[in-house]
Design an enzyme around this catalytic site. Structure first.
Site, PDB file in Angstrom:
ATOM      1  N   LYS A  71      48.134   0.957 -34.853  1.00 24.74           N
ATOM      2  CA  LYS A  71      48.350  -0.169 -33.928  1.00 24.74           C
ATOM      3  C   LYS A  71      47.126  -1.077 -33.759  1.00 24.74           C
ATOM      4  CE  LYS A  71      51.882   1.951 -30.992  1.00 24.74           C
ATOM      5  NZ  LYS A  71      52.322   2.226 -29.625  1.00 24.74           N
ATOM      6  N   ASP A 107      54.959  -2.744 -26.069  1.00 24.31           N
ATOM      7  CA  ASP A 107      54.816  -1.474 -25.327  1.00 24.31           C
ATOM      8  C   ASP A 107      54.678  -1.732 -23.830  1.00 24.31           C
ATOM      9  OD1 ASP A 107      54.993   0.397 -27.400  1.00 24.31           O
ATOM     10  OD2 ASP A 107      52.877   0.195 -27.903  1.00 24.31           O
TER      11      ASP A 107
END
Ligand SMILES: NC(=O)c1ccc[n+]([C@@H]2O[C@H](COP(=O)([O-])OP(=O)(O)OC[C@H]3O[C@@H](n4cnc5c(N)ncnc54)[C@H](OP(=O)(O)O)[C@@H]3O)[C@@H](O)[C@H]2O)c1
Length: 274
Positions: A71, A107
Site C-alpha cells: 500500500k 480504507d
C-alpha cells in the site's frame, strides 16, 4: 445465456502478497454478476511490484485494489494520487484512466462509514488502539469528521507520531485503565484477537463498559472476543467486516461509476467467510 467472460471482458483485481485469503474477489465478482457487467476481478500474488504496475498499463487492466505489503510502496509507481492518499501515505485503490494510473484510498471511508451507520462522529471522543497503517487511515477520516481522538499503542513513540498528525492525544496501552471513562467510542486496529489467536483481547474487558460503541477492524473471526465482551456490557458493536465491505463498495463505485449492490456484496462476503 451469459457469454462472459469474452474478448471484451474488463479486468480488475487485487495485488498483494499473499492474496490467497482475500475476500475482495468474492465481493466484486458478485457485484459484476448482479449488475450484469462484463468484467472479472482476480487476485494477483505480487512480489515484483513495479513490473505488476507496468502490467496494469500494458494489459489495460481497469482497476486494482492494493493490499499488504504494497500500500505504501505502490505510490512511487503511479502517475497521480489524490490528497487523501497523500495524507494517509497509502494507496489501496488504483483507477486506470486511459493509461494514466490514479491512486486513492478507500480504507478511511470504510471505517468511517461503518461507524456512521451507528453513531454521529462530530465531537465524539474516540480511543483508537494501534498506530499502524489502518489506524492512520481511520484517524485521518475521523479527524475530518470532527471527532476528538486518542491513540493508545504498544509502542508509544508511534502513538505520538500519529496523534500529532490527527491533532489528538496519545498514550501506551496501560494508561487506558485511567482514561477510558472519558471516551465514547473504542476502535481496535491491532491484529490482537485475530485467528489463530482469537482468545486474546487487547484491553481489560472490564473497561469496555465505559464505551457506547466498540468497533474491531479484525474480521476473522467476525465476532472477536473484544466484540463479545463489549456486547455483554451493553455496548453497540461494529465488526471489521463492515469496514471491509464499505471500502470495497467505495472502490466499486469509483471504477464502475454506478451504485454498488451493497446487500448482495455483503451476502457474498458473509457466505464466503462462513
Ligand atoms: N476490516 C478491514 O477492512 C481491515 C482493513 C485493514 C486492516 N485490517 C486488519 O487490521 C489489523 C491491523 O492492520 P494494519 O495494516 O494496521 O497493521 P500494522 O500497520 O502492522 O499495525 C499494527 C498495529 O497493531 C499493534 N500491535 C500488533 N500486535 C500487537 C500486540 N500483540 N499487542 C498490542 N498491539 C499490537 C502494532 O503496535 P506496535 O506499533 O507497537 O508494533 C501496530 O500499532 C490486521 O489484523 C488487519 O487484518 C482490517
Amino acid at each position: 445465456m451469459n457469454m462472459y467472460p469474452n474478448a471484451t471482458t474488463d479486468i480488475y483485481g487485487i495485488v498483494g502478497h499473499p492474496v490467497g485469503h482475500s475476500l475482495s474477489p468474492v465481493m466484486h465478482n458478485s457485484a459484476f454478476r448482479i449488475l450484469k457487467i462484463n468484467a472479472v476481478y482476480l487476485a494477483f500474488d505480487v512480489t515484483n511490484l513495479e513490473a505488476a504496475i507496468n502490467g496494469i498499463k500494458a494489459l489495460g487492466i481497469k482497476g486494482v485494489s492494493v493490499t499488504i505489503p504494497h500500500k505504501q510502496a505502490v505510490i512511487e509507481f503511479l502517475d497521480e494520487i489524490d490528497d487523501m492518499a497523500k495524507r494517509i501515505g497509502a494507496v489501496n485503490t488504483i483507477i486506470n484512466r486511459d493509461g494514466i494510473l490514479f491512486g486513492t484510498n478507500t480504507d478511511w471511508l470504510g471505517g468511517v462509514r461503518a461507524l456512521e451507520e451507528v453513531i454521529e462522529l462530530k465531537d465524539k471522543k474516540i480511543v483508537i488502539i494501534g498506530a499502524g497503517g489502518s489506524a492512520r487511515a481511520i484517524c485521518i477520516g475521523l479527524k475530518d469528521r470532527g471527532a476528538i481522538i486518542h491513540i493508545a499503542n504498544r509502542t508509544v513513540s508511534k502513538a505520538k507520531e500519529l496523534a500529532l498528525l490527527c491533532g489528538g492525544s496519545f498514550s501506551g496501552l496501560k494508561e487506558l485503565d485511567e482514561i477510558s471513562s472519558e471516551f465514547d467510542i473504542l476502535i481496535n486496529t491491532t491484529p490482537v484477537g485475530m485467528y489463530p489467536k482469537h482468545n486474546e483481547i487487547v484491553i481489560d474487558p472490564k473497561l469496555l463498559s465505559n464505551f457506547n460503541v466498540v468497533m474491531d477492524i479484525v474480521y476473522s473471526p467476525v465476532e472477536t472476543l473484544l466484540l463479545k465482551e463489549a456486547r455483554k456490557r451493553g455496548c453497540k458493536t461494529i465488526t471489521g467486516l463492515k469496514m471491509l465491505l464499505y471500502q470495497a463498495i467505495a472502490q466499486f463505485e469509483l471504477w464502475i461509476n454506478q451504485l454498488a449492490p451493497i446487500k448482495e456484496m455483503e451476502k457474498a462476503l458473509l457466505k464466503a467467510i462462513g
